[in-house]
Design an enzyme around this catalytic site. Sequence first.
Site, PDB file in Angstrom:
ATOM      1  N   HIS A 261      -5.498   3.076  -4.604  1.00  0.00           N
ATOM      2  CA  HIS A 261      -5.552   3.296  -3.148  1.00  0.00           C
ATOM      3  C   HIS A 261      -6.002   4.716  -2.834  1.00  0.00           C
ATOM      4  O   HIS A 261      -5.649   5.282  -1.799  1.00  0.00           O
ATOM      5  CB  HIS A 261      -4.173   3.021  -2.551  1.00  0.00           C
ATOM      6  CG  HIS A 261      -4.172   2.783  -1.075  1.00  0.00           C
ATOM      7  ND1 HIS A 261      -5.115   2.017  -0.425  1.00  0.00           N
ATOM      8  CD2 HIS A 261      -3.310   3.209  -0.105  1.00  0.00           C
ATOM      9  CE1 HIS A 261      -4.842   1.981   0.866  1.00  0.00           C
ATOM     10  NE2 HIS A 261      -3.761   2.712   1.090  1.00  0.00           N
TER      11      HIS A 261
ATOM     12  N   ASP B 215       0.823  -1.206   0.000  1.00  0.00           N
ATOM     13  CA  ASP B 215       0.000   0.000   0.000  1.00  0.00           C
ATOM     14  C   ASP B 215       0.859   1.260   0.000  1.00  0.00           C
ATOM     15  O   ASP B 215       1.964   1.277   0.558  1.00  0.00           O
ATOM     16  CB  ASP B 215      -0.894   0.040   1.247  1.00  0.00           C
ATOM     17  CG  ASP B 215      -2.146  -0.792   1.084  1.00  0.00           C
ATOM     18  OD1 ASP B 215      -2.253  -1.532   0.090  1.00  0.00           O
ATOM     19  OD2 ASP B 215      -3.021  -0.718   1.977  1.00  0.00           O
ATOM     20  N   ASP B 216       0.291   2.308  -0.593  1.00  0.00           N
ATOM     21  CA  ASP B 216       0.800   3.678  -0.522  1.00  0.00           C
ATOM     22  C   ASP B 216       1.891   3.966  -1.561  1.00  0.00           C
ATOM     23  O   ASP B 216       2.582   3.070  -2.029  1.00  0.00           O
ATOM     24  CB  ASP B 216       1.341   4.034   0.861  1.00  0.00           C
ATOM     25  CG  ASP B 216       0.324   3.848   1.968  1.00  0.00           C
ATOM     26  OD1 ASP B 216      -0.862   3.700   1.644  1.00  0.00           O
ATOM     27  OD2 ASP B 216       0.735   3.828   3.146  1.00  0.00           O
TER      28      ASP B 216
ATOM     29  N   HIS C 111       3.832  -2.352   3.821  1.00  0.00           N
ATOM     30  CA  HIS C 111       4.126  -0.997   3.350  1.00  0.00           C
ATOM     31  C   HIS C 111       5.647  -0.906   3.162  1.00  0.00           C
ATOM     32  O   HIS C 111       6.390  -1.084   4.132  1.00  0.00           O
ATOM     33  CB  HIS C 111       3.666   0.045   4.364  1.00  0.00           C
ATOM     34  CG  HIS C 111       2.195  -0.021   4.670  1.00  0.00           C
ATOM     35  ND1 HIS C 111       1.655  -0.969   5.520  1.00  0.00           N
ATOM     36  CD2 HIS C 111       1.158   0.743   4.236  1.00  0.00           C
ATOM     37  CE1 HIS C 111       0.346  -0.790   5.597  1.00  0.00           C
ATOM     38  NE2 HIS C 111       0.020   0.232   4.824  1.00  0.00           N
TER      39      HIS C 111
ATOM     40  N   HIS D  68      -5.151   9.533  -0.104  1.00  0.00           N
ATOM     41  CA  HIS D  68      -5.039   8.635   1.052  1.00  0.00           C
ATOM     42  C   HIS D  68      -5.872   9.114   2.247  1.00  0.00           C
ATOM     43  O   HIS D  68      -5.605   8.775   3.394  1.00  0.00           O
ATOM     44  CB  HIS D  68      -3.583   8.435   1.485  1.00  0.00           C
ATOM     45  CG  HIS D  68      -3.378   7.175   2.290  1.00  0.00           C
ATOM     46  ND1 HIS D  68      -3.417   7.151   3.670  1.00  0.00           N
ATOM     47  CD2 HIS D  68      -3.162   5.909   1.897  1.00  0.00           C
ATOM     48  CE1 HIS D  68      -3.220   5.907   4.105  1.00  0.00           C
ATOM     49  NE2 HIS D  68      -3.061   5.132   3.036  1.00  0.00           N
TER      50      HIS D  68
END
Length: 240
Positions: free
Chosen positions: A101, A49-50, A197, A105
Site C-alpha cells: 500500500h 488497508d494501512d 480499515h 501512504h
Amino acid sequence: MKKYITIGLLLILATYSLWQISRSTSFQLFGEIVASVDTTEKIVAITFDDGPWNIKYTTDVIQTLDSLNVKATFFLNGRGIEQNFDAAKNLVLAGHQIGNHGYSHQRLVFKGFDTVKNEIESTNALIREIGYENDIYFRPPYGSKLFVLPYYLKQHDITTVTWDLAPETFDGAGQTSSYISNTVIENAVPGSIILLHVLGSGNSQAREALKPIVEGLRAKGFRFVTLSELLGKKTSSTVS
C-alpha cells in the site's frame, strides 16, 4: 474571446476526465486492475488497508479473524511495517495475505518515476523481510493513480487491486459498526472485494463490525477467501 472560452472549457473537461480516471476503481491507463471477480460462486475477499500502526489493534484483529476461521488480505505501508515490525510479522505468521500500500501512504498522482519506484520497492522489500513469500499485489493509497504509477506496475507485472465495496467511504455514511456491517452484508455479491480499515486507533467501529460481517455473510451462504484465491477466478474488471 470565443476561442479562449472554448479552450477554457476543453481544459476543464480534460482536467475533470483525468480526475475521474485517477479515482476510478475499475479502470487505469496501463496494466491490470481488479475491482471484483466475475464468478457465480458465493465467495468474497475481505481486505484491510494501512498500517500496521499498533501491535495491540493488530493482535485484536488477528484474534478476531482466527476465532472466525477467516484468512484476509492486508495492504500494508512500508513505514507502518518499519515502526511495527513484530505486528506485521504476526500477520504473516497467522497465515494472512500481504499486499503493498505504498511506503508513506502519499497519493501517487503526478509523482516522478523515482518516487513511485521507491514507494513500491522499499515496501516490497519490507514485506519480504517479515517473511511473506507469495505474490504481492498493489493497492494505491486513496485509490489514486494516473500515468506513472500504472506504467511502473505494468512494466513490473504487478496487479493493481482496488475494491467494489467500501462501506466506510460511502457518501453520507455513518461510521457506526452496525452501519458498516449492514452495508457489507446487504451489498456484497459473489466475487466482491471488501475494503475496511481496522489497524488504527480511529478504526474501532470497523473492528467491531468484523464479526457481524462474517457471521452475516456466512448466513447468506458466502465463504471468505484471500485475494490470491479470489483472483484465481476469471476477473471482470481488468485492463491490459
